[in-house]
Design a protein around this motif. Structure first.
Motif, PDB file in Angstrom:
ATOM      1  N   GLU A 160     -32.842 -74.318   4.137  1.00  0.00           N
ATOM      2  CA  GLU A 160     -32.762 -74.030   5.575  1.00  0.00           C
ATOM      3  C   GLU A 160     -32.202 -75.212   6.355  1.00  0.00           C
ATOM      4  N   GLY A 161     -31.121 -75.775   5.809  1.00  0.00           N
ATOM      5  CA  GLY A 161     -30.403 -76.820   6.531  1.00  0.00           C
ATOM      6  C   GLY A 161     -31.012 -78.199   6.451  1.00  0.00           C
ATOM      7  N   ALA A 162     -31.992 -78.411   5.580  1.00  0.00           N
ATOM      8  CA  ALA A 162     -32.641 -79.723   5.486  1.00  0.00           C
ATOM      9  C   ALA A 162     -32.835 -80.104   4.025  1.00  0.00           C
ATOM     10  N   TRP A 163     -32.782 -81.437   3.784  1.00  0.00           N
ATOM     11  CA  TRP A 163     -33.009 -81.952   2.433  1.00  0.00           C
ATOM     12  C   TRP A 163     -34.499 -82.129   2.182  1.00  0.00           C
ATOM     13  N   SER A 164     -34.904 -81.817   0.961  1.00  0.00           N
ATOM     14  CA  SER A 164     -36.302 -81.995   0.595  1.00  0.00           C
ATOM     15  C   SER A 164     -36.380 -82.554  -0.817  1.00  0.00           C
ATOM     16  N   SER A 165     -37.519 -83.174  -1.120  1.00  0.00           N
ATOM     17  CA  SER A 165     -37.741 -83.722  -2.452  1.00  0.00           C
ATOM     18  C   SER A 165     -39.158 -83.400  -2.885  1.00  0.00           C
ATOM     19  N   ALA A 166     -39.547 -83.921  -4.032  1.00  0.00           N
ATOM     20  CA  ALA A 166     -40.885 -83.656  -4.565  1.00  0.00           C
ATOM     21  C   ALA A 166     -41.278 -84.800  -5.485  1.00  0.00           C
ATOM     22  N   GLU A 167     -42.584 -84.993  -5.615  1.00  0.00           N
ATOM     23  CA  GLU A 167     -43.079 -86.021  -6.526  1.00  0.00           C
ATOM     24  C   GLU A 167     -43.072 -85.489  -7.955  1.00  0.00           C
ATOM     25  N   TRP A 168     -42.482 -86.251  -8.832  1.00  0.00           N
ATOM     26  CA  TRP A 168     -42.521 -85.927 -10.258  1.00  0.00           C
ATOM     27  C   TRP A 168     -43.559 -86.826 -10.931  1.00  0.00           C
ATOM     28  N   PRO A 169     -44.178 -86.368 -12.015  1.00  0.00           N
ATOM     29  CA  PRO A 169     -45.335 -87.070 -12.600  1.00  0.00           C
ATOM     30  C   PRO A 169     -44.946 -88.265 -13.474  1.00  0.00           C
ATOM     31  N   PHE A 170     -44.176 -89.185 -12.884  1.00  0.00           N
ATOM     32  CA  PHE A 170     -43.767 -90.369 -13.648  1.00  0.00           C
ATOM     33  C   PHE A 170     -44.084 -91.606 -12.823  1.00  0.00           C
ATOM     34  N   SER A 171     -44.289 -92.715 -13.522  1.00  0.00           N
ATOM     35  CA  SER A 171     -44.676 -93.961 -12.856  1.00  0.00           C
ATOM     36  C   SER A 171     -44.288 -95.130 -13.742  1.00  0.00           C
ATOM     37  N   ASP A 172     -44.622 -96.337 -13.295  1.00  0.00           N
ATOM     38  CA  ASP A 172     -44.343 -97.519 -14.118  1.00  0.00           C
ATOM     39  C   ASP A 172     -45.066 -97.437 -15.461  1.00  0.00           C
ATOM     40  N   SER A 173     -46.266 -96.884 -15.449  1.00  0.00           N
ATOM     41  CA  SER A 173     -47.021 -96.779 -16.702  1.00  0.00           C
ATOM     42  C   SER A 173     -46.650 -95.535 -17.501  1.00  0.00           C
ATOM     43  N   ASN A 174     -46.048 -94.587 -16.854  1.00  0.00           N
ATOM     44  CA  ASN A 174     -45.604 -93.349 -17.523  1.00  0.00           C
ATOM     45  C   ASN A 174     -44.158 -93.076 -17.093  1.00  0.00           C
TER      46      ASN A 174
END
Length: 702
Positions: A160-174
């Motif tokens: 709908e005309g806007a950028w969106s993102s999401a958290e993925w289950p990764f980190s420095d330890s994973n």
């Protein structure tokens, strides 16, 4: 293109328009370099050299025809035994003319190394994420057991005309660990580690081979335009260069976008032309691709070691459909499909004259009556079934009618003369385009010839739309190959088609196709005799499939390419009253065809393994002797060598057209040493399957 052809093309378009038919057409010409010796120009699909040609050709198309277009590298099918999905260099151009990408010079359009430092990827990703307000979602991506990131990942979608993102289950330890491989980061993401419902599309940026690669996630046309516009501004304000856009082309661009695709295919670079609404538009796209190919050193023909010249071997398939499924002429009236199937089956010239080096059941485009014995009968049942349907059925139902009948002998739906893979195939991701693909078409030396062939086929389809073709399928039997592997019968069939077109008000001149006959069936030699001459011309040949063999992890079937076929013609029928023609001592059994005495000669031209008939020796050179019936003496004689008459091998391919012509010419030689002799003459051993062909492989003498 001459004015008569242009006038005819207008007539065809007027006929379609008057019937309210929107018939689109496309094509897949293929190109190779002058010296195609690397594996990628023979059997392999991909290679660095080919990718370089594709990029340079795309640059030429942009420079000459489509300034402001964007080029990106997308990925297609991943075939068994190949290390990566096949790439496709795609040119995307707004039909409005508004630039999609302003600075072509920043794109890497060659096969050279780029100049970017690996840190450039992190810098561009951070700038991108900051400006989109999504910097909290950026992730480094690592190879297994590596401590330095390979690239950077930003889960991304446009809603709908806007950028969106999401958290993925990764980190420095994973950390996000990529699948092993050599493809872009965007193709190696561990999406299986994501919870159900999590956003699964991502922008990735990395530096590979010095190129700054931006992997575009799957986006609709609106989102794709927004992302490219963003990078136009962001990169335009930076010093980044040697950029490669890759990933996914936009979805649902409708009629706003024109696309060329330059695809990796076994042995060739295949160009997927944009769908054309008219033949004139198709002619323009075809000409643009040929000029761009020529500018970067690619060509439409391959020179064989013995000087023979063929098409590239990758085909020049034609495709017909409609501007949309709702306006597809074949879905609106399925009887048009029935007419095409019936017409093509009854006219073998459409199966053989325009196709490649060899034809028949083992070729890339076998006819339906070259498969299992039941195929023709079952196709007749299917055609009658479609004719009896009330209204326009769903495309998936039509797919059920045809897809399992139009295959090669192994059941491959792609390797067939008339292919429905992209019509309404529910099992393929790109199978619902409403396209009928005609695959028995090869490249020719002149792009104008290929364009005229496209017009010929479009004319036939226009005629079939005008008046349904209801003749039953014809049982040619063994005469299919016996007659229609000879150019005389093929040309007779072309003239019959042209007569039919004229009878329906769409007169197509057969002479416009004479360059096709001259290239596919060239004269290989001529023996002058009292009162005329004997003309020897190349004919078509079928290479039988051999039994299955194991090659490593794969099971393959090769063809026996050890035989060749020629057509022998007497310039005057009366010549046969005074003398006989012997080939390797066997009398040639001429038949009167269209006022000329004609016979095919099939022989073993070379050794091969595996191959049929190991007891048959190589029968080249062929010795042609014109023997007086009165005296029994040889009056004229010549030898035709399939291979090098002076040495066991050739030292590489011909360097140019002149050397190729020289090699062809020196394979036909006068045989003065045979003159005046009294040769032993043998009557031909004939078979019911061969009324018009002398098969020398059966003429062995103990």
């Amino acid at each position: 293109m001459n004015s008569a052809i242009q006038s005819h093309a207008h007539q065809v378009e007027d006929s379609l328009q008057s019937q309210g038919i929107a018939l689109t057409m496309g094509g897949e010409p293929t190109f190779i370099p002058a010296h195609p010796d690397a594996p990628e120009w023979n059997n392999s699909a991909m290679g660095e050299q080919k990718l370089g040609y594709a990029r340079r050709m795309t640059a030429e198309l942009i420079r000459e025809n489509y300034p402001g277009a964007l080029t990106m590298q997308v990925f297609g099918k991943w075939y068994p035994g190949e290390p990566l999905p096949r790439w496709n260099c795609m040119l995307l151009h707004r039909k409005s003319g508004e630039p999609l990408w302003a600075e072509t010079e920043r794109i890497l359009l060659d096969d050279v190394e780029g100049q970017n430092d690996p840190l450039a990827a992190e810098g561009l990703m951070q700038t991108t994420a900051d400006q989109l307000g999504l910097s909290d979602f950026v992730l480094p991506a690592y190879e297994t057991e590596k401590s330095t990131p390979t690239g950077w990942v930003l889960p991304l979608d446009y809603v709908e005309g806007a950028w969106s993102s999401a958290e993925w289950p990764f980190s420095d330890s994973n950390p996000l660990q990529l699948f092993m491989g050599d493809s872009p980061v965007g193709l190696r993401l561990p999406l299986g580690d994501l919870a159900e419902g999590t956003m699964r599309t991502a922008l990735t940026i990395e530096v590979r081979h010095g190129a700054l690669e931006i992997f575009v996630p799957p986006l609709d046309w609106e989102g794709f335009q927004a992302l490219i516009a963003f990078f136009n501004v962001t990169i335009g304000a930076s010093e980044f260069s040697d950029i490669v856009f890759c990933g996914y082309a936009p979805k649902a661009a409708g009629d706003e976008l024109l696309k060329f695709g330059l695809a990796a295919d076994p042995g060739v670079l295949e160009v997927n032309l944009p769908p054309a609404a008219t033949w004139a538009e198709y002619d323009r796209f075809l000409g643009q691709s040929a000029r761009a190919a020529s500018a970067v050193g690619l060509q439409l023909t391959k020179q064989q070691l013995n000087g023979a010249i063929y098409g590239t071997g990758g085909g020049a398939h034609l495709a017909f459909g409609g501007p949309s499924l709702e306006h597809n002429p074949f879905l609106l009236q399925p009887n048009r499909i029935v007419s095409i199937l019936r017409y093509w089956q009854r006219h073998p010239a459409l199966s053989y004259l325009f196709t490649g080096q060899y034809v028949g059941p083992g070729s890339q485009a076998p006819r339906v009556d070259e498969g299992p014995m039941h195929s023709l009968y079952e196709l007749e049942v299917a055609c009658e079934g479609v004719q009896g349907l009330a209204g326009a059925p769903e495309g998936e139902l039509l797919d059920q009618f045809y897809r399992n009948l139009l295959t090669d002998s192994s059941g491959n739906t792609h390797r067939t003369e008339i292919c429905f893979d992209k019509f309404c195939n529910p099992s393929a991701p790109n199978g619902k385009w409403g396209i009928i693909e005609l695959r028995a078409f090869e490249t020719f030396p002149q792009i104008e010839t290929m364009s005229v062939i496209g017009l010929f086929v479009r004319t036939i389809i226009a005629r079939l739309c005008q008046a349904p073709f209801t003749e039953p399928l014809h049982r040619f039997g063994p005469l299919l190959h016996d007659r229609y592997f000879l150019p005389a019968f093929l040309w007779e069939d072309v003239q019959a088609i042209c007569d039919d077109l004229a009878a329906h008000g769409l007169a197509f001149e057969a002479e416009w196709l004479e360059p096709v006959l001259a290239f596919r069936c060239p004269s290989v030699g001529q023996l002058k005799v009292p009162g005329g001459h004997v003309d020897v011309r190349q004919a078509f040949e079928s290479f039988p499939l051999m039994a299955e063999e194991s090659q490593g992890a794969n099971t393959v079937r090769v063809v026996d390419n050890s035989s060749d076929r020629l057509q022998v013609t007497l310039s005057e029928p009366g010549l046969a009253e005074e003398a006989v023609l012997l080939v390797n001592g066997v009398e040639v059994p001429f038949e009167l065809v269209d006022g000329k005495m004609i016979c095919g000669v099939r022989y073993k031209c070379a050794s091969a393994y595996p191959a049929l008939h190991p007891h048959v020796p190589i029968q080249s050179p062929l010795e042609f002797e014109w023997v007086s019936k009165g005296s029994g003496e040889t009056m004229q004689a010549a030898r035709y060598h399939y291979w090098n008459p002076f040495a066991p091998i050739y030292e590489g391919r011909p360097q140019d057209a002149e050397e190729a012509a020289q090699r062809r010419a020196e394979r036909w030689q006068s045989a003065d040493d045979l003159l005046g002799r009294m040769p032993e003459q043998f009557k031909p051993k004939l078979a019911p399957e061969f009324k018009h062909t002398l098969d020398l492989r059966r003429q062995l003498r103990s």
